[in-house]
Write a protein that holds these residues in place. Structure first.
Motif, PDB file in Angstrom:
ATOM      1  N   GLY A   1       0.829  -1.199   0.000  1.00  0.00           N
ATOM      2  CA  GLY A   1       0.000   0.000   0.000  1.00  0.00           C
ATOM      3  C   GLY A   1       0.861   1.245   0.000  1.00  0.00           C
ATOM      4  N   ARG A   2       0.407   2.243  -0.751  1.00  0.00           N
ATOM      5  CA  ARG A   2       1.186   3.480  -0.849  1.00  0.00           C
ATOM      6  C   ARG A   2       0.290   4.705  -0.759  1.00  0.00           C
ATOM      7  NH1 ARG A   2       5.461   2.274  -5.747  1.00  0.00           N
ATOM      8  NH2 ARG A   2       5.992   0.206  -5.054  1.00  0.00           N
ATOM      9  N   ASN A   3       0.871   5.726  -0.182  1.00  0.00           N
ATOM     10  CA  ASN A   3       0.326   7.074  -0.261  1.00  0.00           C
ATOM     11  C   ASN A   3       1.513   8.032  -0.167  1.00  0.00           C
ATOM     12  OD1 ASN A   3       0.960   7.359   2.463  1.00  0.00           O
ATOM     13  ND2 ASN A   3      -1.145   7.201   3.157  1.00  0.00           N
ATOM     14  N   LYS A   4       1.258   9.308  -0.106  1.00  0.00           N
ATOM     15  CA  LYS A   4       2.336  10.292  -0.113  1.00  0.00           C
ATOM     16  C   LYS A   4       3.270  10.147   1.090  1.00  0.00           C
ATOM     17  CE  LYS A   4       1.620  14.843   0.381  1.00  0.00           C
ATOM     18  NZ  LYS A   4       1.144  16.203   0.101  1.00  0.00           N
ATOM     19  N   GLY A   5       2.728   9.734   2.222  1.00  0.00           N
ATOM     20  CA  GLY A   5       3.517   9.690   3.452  1.00  0.00           C
ATOM     21  C   GLY A   5       4.146   8.366   3.809  1.00  0.00           C
ATOM     22  N   SER A   6       3.692   7.265   3.169  1.00  0.00           N
ATOM     23  CA  SER A   6       4.218   5.960   3.584  1.00  0.00           C
ATOM     24  C   SER A   6       3.989   4.880   2.537  1.00  0.00           C
ATOM     25  CB  SER A   6       3.570   5.525   4.897  1.00  0.00           C
ATOM     26  OG  SER A   6       2.182   5.323   4.713  1.00  0.00           O
TER      27      SER A   6
ATOM     28  N   TYR B   1       3.046 -13.644   9.628  1.00  0.00           N
ATOM     29  CA  TYR B   1       2.579 -12.318   9.223  1.00  0.00           C
ATOM     30  C   TYR B   1       3.695 -11.319   9.455  1.00  0.00           C
ATOM     31  CZ  TYR B   1       0.059  -7.876   9.613  1.00  0.00           C
ATOM     32  OH  TYR B   1      -0.351  -6.572   9.472  1.00  0.00           O
ATOM     33  N   ARG B   2       4.008 -10.545   8.433  1.00  0.00           N
ATOM     34  CA  ARG B   2       5.010  -9.487   8.558  1.00  0.00           C
ATOM     35  C   ARG B   2       4.454  -8.231   7.904  1.00  0.00           C
ATOM     36  NH1 ARG B   2      11.286  -9.037   8.356  1.00  0.00           N
ATOM     37  NH2 ARG B   2      11.515  -6.926   7.523  1.00  0.00           N
ATOM     38  N   ALA B   3       4.583  -7.126   8.605  1.00  0.00           N
ATOM     39  CA  ALA B   3       4.181  -5.825   8.065  1.00  0.00           C
ATOM     40  C   ALA B   3       5.401  -4.909   8.101  1.00  0.00           C
ATOM     41  CB  ALA B   3       3.038  -5.231   8.879  1.00  0.00           C
ATOM     42  N   ASP B   4       5.751  -4.381   6.935  1.00  0.00           N
ATOM     43  CA  ASP B   4       6.875  -3.457   6.803  1.00  0.00           C
ATOM     44  C   ASP B   4       6.333  -2.061   6.517  1.00  0.00           C
ATOM     45  OD1 ASP B   4       9.595  -5.047   6.587  1.00  0.00           O
ATOM     46  OD2 ASP B   4       8.059  -6.233   5.557  1.00  0.00           O
ATOM     47  N   PHE B   5       6.920  -1.070   7.159  1.00  0.00           N
ATOM     48  CA  PHE B   5       6.493   0.310   6.985  1.00  0.00           C
ATOM     49  C   PHE B   5       7.695   1.177   6.626  1.00  0.00           C
ATOM     50  CE2 PHE B   5       3.879  -1.737  10.165  1.00  0.00           C
ATOM     51  CZ  PHE B   5       2.601  -1.521   9.674  1.00  0.00           C
ATOM     52  N   VAL B   6       7.555   1.932   5.548  1.00  0.00           N
ATOM     53  CA  VAL B   6       8.563   2.901   5.148  1.00  0.00           C
ATOM     54  C   VAL B   6       7.854   4.246   5.103  1.00  0.00           C
ATOM     55  CG1 VAL B   6      10.154   3.634   3.334  1.00  0.00           C
ATOM     56  CG2 VAL B   6       9.816   1.186   3.782  1.00  0.00           C
ATOM     57  N   PHE B   7       8.393   5.188   5.830  1.00  0.00           N
ATOM     58  CA  PHE B   7       7.794   6.515   5.879  1.00  0.00           C
ATOM     59  C   PHE B   7       8.576   7.457   4.969  1.00  0.00           C
ATOM     60  CE2 PHE B   7       6.752   4.371   9.833  1.00  0.00           C
ATOM     61  CZ  PHE B   7       5.375   4.483   9.813  1.00  0.00           C
ATOM     62  N   HIS B   8       7.866   8.377   4.328  1.00  0.00           N
ATOM     63  CA  HIS B   8       8.459   9.291   3.365  1.00  0.00           C
ATOM     64  C   HIS B   8       8.439  10.726   3.893  1.00  0.00           C
ATOM     65  CE1 HIS B   8       8.048   5.867   0.728  1.00  0.00           C
ATOM     66  NE2 HIS B   8       6.737   5.878   0.894  1.00  0.00           N
ATOM     67  N   GLY B   9       9.310  11.537   3.325  1.00  0.00           N
ATOM     68  CA  GLY B   9       9.343  12.946   3.702  1.00  0.00           C
ATOM     69  C   GLY B   9       9.676  13.108   5.171  1.00  0.00           C
ATOM     70  N   ILE B  10       9.068  14.077   5.778  1.00  0.00           N
ATOM     71  CA  ILE B  10       9.331  14.354   7.192  1.00  0.00           C
ATOM     72  C   ILE B  10       8.891  13.206   8.087  1.00  0.00           C
ATOM     73  CG2 ILE B  10       7.192  15.621   7.612  1.00  0.00           C
ATOM     74  CD1 ILE B  10       9.444  17.552   9.163  1.00  0.00           C
ATOM     75  N   TRP B  11       7.923  12.417   7.601  1.00  0.00           N
ATOM     76  CA  TRP B  11       7.407  11.294   8.391  1.00  0.00           C
ATOM     77  C   TRP B  11       8.470  10.246   8.686  1.00  0.00           C
ATOM     78  CZ3 TRP B  11       3.465  12.249  11.125  1.00  0.00           C
ATOM     79  CH2 TRP B  11       2.498  13.157  10.683  1.00  0.00           C
TER      80      TRP B  11
END
Length: 144
Positions: free
Chosen positions: A79-84, A104-114
């Motif tokens: 899943g993608r949006n501007k912030g993650s 179950y594995r969930a990976d999160f990458v935050f973009h910009g200031i997030w």
């Protein structure tokens, strides 16, 4: 940042894959999901979904793609949006007693200031959310 959990459910692997491989079921087992709608595809590889989730009091919209679809052993959604960017990976292993082990594995990458703000603030909430997700998955699969 990521979370991982491994657990077993009393359902055959084909049934578990059929249920969790359909991302629209997140409304039933993902405590953060508000709505998920299939926007294109047949449910297999390349299928897209519009997802609205709530996390730490904020509603966010993401566009999810099915990036791996290997019945009945593995499925991944990104899943993608501007912030993650969030990637959910589910691996299924049949056991000898007609139960299924789920990794179950969930990976999160935050973009910009997030990418600077989110990790220290969200770490504990993401861990708690993973525990809630496992419990809701178990309940939903047991009710099938």
């Amino acid at each position: 940042m990521h979370v991982e959990r491994t657990f077993t459910v009393p359902r055959p692997v084909e049934q578990v894959f059929a249920y969790l491989g359909d991302f629209t079921t997140t409304e039933e087992w993902d405590p953060g999901t508000v709505t998920t709608t299939r926007t294109s595809g047949d449910g297999g590889l390349g299928t897209t979904y519009a997802n609205t989730s709530e996390f730490m009091g904020r509603r966010v919209s993401l566009t999810y793609d099915t990036i791996t679809f290997q019945p009945p052993t593995k499925v991944q959604f990104r899943g993608r949006n501007k912030g993650s960017t969030a990637t959910d990976s589910l691996t299924f292993t049949a056991t000898s007693d007609a139960t299924t082990e789920i990794h179950y594995r969930a990976d999160f990458v935050f973009h910009g200031i997030w990418k600077y703000l989110a990790p220290p603030v969200a770490r504990r909430r993401i861990d708690a959310l993973a525990d809630e997700t496992v419990q809701k998955m178990k309940q939903a699969l047991s009710a099938l």
